[in-house]
Design an enzyme around this catalytic site. Structure first.
Site, PDB file in Angstrom:
ATOM      1  CB  ALA A  75      -1.395  -0.398   1.381  1.00 45.70           C
ATOM      2  CG  ASP A  76       2.371   5.437  -1.124  1.00 47.60           C
ATOM      3  OD1 ASP A  76       3.017   5.271  -0.846  1.00 47.60           O
ATOM      4  OD2 ASP A  76       2.094   6.327  -1.901  1.00 47.60           O
ATOM      5  CB  THR A  77      -1.129   6.745   2.787  1.00 50.26           C
ATOM      6  OG1 THR A  77      -1.751   4.538   2.747  1.00 50.26           O
ATOM      7  CG2 THR A  77      -2.184   7.940   2.977  1.00 50.26           C
TER       8      THR A  77
END
Length: 196
Positions: A75-77
């Site tokens: 994931a990346d935010t």
């Protein structure tokens, strides 16, 4: 939920580990070093997906060498206002500037995630709209000195003490803002299991 393979969370984020643990599913973590370079021609949503893919590719390479099979979660935010992206600050001054810009306005928190098995590659992004109250310079400085959120996109952690006092509204998934949209990840895992 009967998992066909073990889950590997490829993340260095303690918040993502804590969130995935809420599912009560067994998992292990793996750290991968990828550049996480922003592409200025892509939207924030496209960037988080690209970075999540990049991390999944790195894990797939490692697993191929060891001949392991797994459900890989990456994931990346990012925090953004329109196409303007607020990454992780380099220190106090940059964090102060970011919060000065975000205070009193609505911004978006985008998380892209990838779930990959030997036969399935699923990616999506989730967006949550967050509005901060107006914050004085003193309130911003106090928060930064107390919490030192320099490892967080946008220079704040929604779950941090003090920040709760400055959140006016959240439209969308709270857990997405923390770093992992749990309900969407859960639904995607169920869909993957159904296809095995």
């Amino acid at each position: 939920m009967n998992l066909p393979y073990p889950i590997i969370l490829a993340s260095q984020s303690p918040r993502r580990r804590e969130l995935l643990a809420l599912t009560l599913l067994p998992f292990e973590t793996m750290s991968v070093n990828t550049p996480e370079t922003l592409n200025p021609t892509l939207s924030p949503e496209e960037n988080v997906l690209a970075i999540a893919h990049e991390k999944a590719d790195a894990v797939a390479t490692i697993l191929a060498h060891t001949k392991r099979q797994a459900i890989v979660l990456t994931a990346d935010t990012m925090v953004a206002q329109g196409r303007h992206i607020f990454g992780k600050p380099s220190g106090f001054d940059e964090a102060f500037s970011m919060l000065q810009h975000l205070q009193g306005k609505t911004h978006q928190v985008h998380t892209g995630f990838t779930l990959r098995t030997p036969t399935i590659n699923h990616s999506e992004y989730v967006t949550t709209h967050v509005t901060l109250n107006a914050m004085s310079s003193e309130a911003i400085a106090h928060y930064l000195h107390q919490q030192q959120p320099y490892d967080k996109a946008g220079s704040y952690g929604i779950q941090d003490p003090l920040m709760a006092c400055h959140i006016s509204s959240i439209n969308g998934c709270y857990y997405n803002v923390v770093g992992l949209p749990l309900s969407r990840v859960w639904l995607a895992l169920q869909a993957i299991i159904a296809q095995q």
